[in-house]
Write a protein that holds these residues in place. Structure first.
Motif, PDB file in Angstrom:
ATOM      1  N   ILE A   1       0.832  -1.203   0.000  1.00 35.08           N
ATOM      2  CA  ILE A   1       0.000   0.000   0.000  1.00 35.08           C
ATOM      3  C   ILE A   1       0.867   1.254   0.000  1.00 35.08           C
ATOM      4  N   ASN A   2       2.031   1.156   0.634  1.00 39.21           N
ATOM      5  CA  ASN A   2       2.931   2.308   0.720  1.00 39.21           C
ATOM      6  C   ASN A   2       4.023   2.299  -0.353  1.00 39.21           C
ATOM      7  N   THR A   3       3.819   1.480  -1.388  1.00 42.57           N
ATOM      8  CA  THR A   3       4.721   1.458  -2.535  1.00 42.57           C
ATOM      9  C   THR A   3       4.161   2.356  -3.622  1.00 42.57           C
ATOM     10  N   ASN A   4       4.991   3.170  -4.211  1.00 40.47           N
ATOM     11  CA  ASN A   4       4.520   4.150  -5.197  1.00 40.47           C
ATOM     12  C   ASN A   4       3.927   3.484  -6.434  1.00 40.47           C
ATOM     13  N   LYS A   5       4.631   2.525  -7.005  1.00 39.17           N
ATOM     14  CA  LYS A   5       4.157   1.825  -8.193  1.00 39.17           C
ATOM     15  C   LYS A   5       4.245   0.316  -7.939  1.00 39.17           C
ATOM     16  N   PRO A   6       3.191  -0.279  -7.391  1.00 40.07           N
ATOM     17  CA  PRO A   6       3.242  -1.709  -7.068  1.00 40.07           C
ATOM     18  C   PRO A   6       3.459  -2.583  -8.305  1.00 40.07           C
ATOM     19  N   LYS A   7       4.157  -3.677  -8.109  1.00 38.71           N
ATOM     20  CA  LYS A   7       4.340  -4.665  -9.173  1.00 38.71           C
ATOM     21  C   LYS A   7       3.022  -5.404  -9.418  1.00 38.71           C
ATOM     22  N   GLY A   8       3.004  -6.217 -10.458  1.00 35.52           N
ATOM     23  CA  GLY A   8       1.797  -6.978 -10.759  1.00 35.52           C
ATOM     24  C   GLY A   8       1.609  -8.188  -9.871  1.00 35.52           C
ATOM     25  N   HIS A   9       2.701  -8.741  -9.354  1.00 33.19           N
ATOM     26  CA  HIS A   9       2.626  -9.988  -8.589  1.00 33.19           C
ATOM     27  C   HIS A   9       3.538  -9.934  -7.365  1.00 33.19           C
TER      28      HIS A   9
END
Length: 267
Positions: A226-234
């Motif tokens: 949630i606190n990652t700017n651009k989350p990965k797909g998996h």
């Protein structure tokens, strides 16, 4: 302003652990349950929602938006287990499992997207399973439903980029929860050609859950995403060997990987 989070299946297990952790971190958390009145001591609000009923889905989502004016994070956590020889699982049970694990999350996503699009922001986390990366013996329907959600997310991510809405999968391994109690188990039939192998595999699966990881591991992983700017797909969360099994599937010949799985399940 604290983020507003909606978690389906928030009354027990992984969903409850995620909700409590985010609540303690200052998030405004709403969980859901088919029977919220049965859970009077929840640390966060519980709304009535059955992922197989679009009326309850829309009512719950609109309740959050009416109360908070926004919805920042959806965690599609509600799910159901199912075990048995595929040949012997009734068709209605297969369809019911996909209604919960696949079509249900789709309908919850559809319900939240108009609000997230209006905000020009949002994050959707689909809780899948490491089992969704491989066809497991006597868990084939569960593997298929979770694998389908993994692929759906890949397509959704590209469709939603223009609206600044992120989506990701979080695949847990075995965690110590009550999922085994809520599974549909195809009965062990005395005259079944699968009786011996299915019976021992069922015992092994239950042992894995009983000795599984603490659900707090999932809660911390979700908080980090949630606190990652651009989350990965998996994302994969669990013991090293469970996550490494996905890597092995990618690099080993199919027949070698199949033999490895069969040895693990003593087939």
């Amino acid at each position: 302003m604290s983020k507003v989070v909606l978690i389906t299946g928030g009354s027990s297990g992984i969903g409850k652990s995620i909700g409590e952790f985010l609540h303690q971190k200052g998030y405004t958390v709403y969980g859901t349950s088919r029977n919220p009145k049965n859970y009077k001591n929840s640390l966060f609000s519980l709304l009535e929602l059955d992922v197989k009923n679009t009326v309850t889905i829309n009512n719950a989502v609109q309740s959050v938006i009416k109360a908070e004016g926004r919805l920042d994070v959806l965690i599609n956590n509600a799910g159901a287990g199912i075990t048995g020889p595929i040949e012997e699982i009734p068709e209605e049970e297969i369809k019911a499992n996909f209604d919960t694990n696949f079509f249900g999350p789709i309908n919850v996503i559809k319900a939240v997207l108009p609000q997230m699009r209006a905000q020009n922001s949002g994050l959707i986390l689909n809780i899948t399973s490491i089992a969704g990366y491989m066809g497991l013996p006597y868990r084939g329907i569960y593997s298929a439903s979770k694998g389908a959600l993994e692929l759906l997310t890949e397509a959704f991510r590209m469709e939603l980029k223009a609206f600044n809405i992120e989506m990701t999968n979080v695949a847990p391994g075995d965690f110590s929860t009550n999922i085994a109690a809520g599974r549909y188990h195809a009965p062990l039939k005395e005259d079944s050609p699968y009786k011996a192998s299915y019976g021992q595999t069922l015992e092994l699966m239950n042992e894995h859950v009983d000795s599984g990881s603490d659900p707090d591991m999932m809660a911390k992983a979700v908080y980090k995403i949630i606190n990652t700017n651009k989350p990965k797909g998996h994302y994969k969360v669990g013991e090293f060997m469970q996550k490494f099994s996905i890597v092995l599937k990618r690099i080993l010949p199919d027949t070698v990987y199949e033999k490895m799985l069969m040895k693990h399940y003593k087939l």
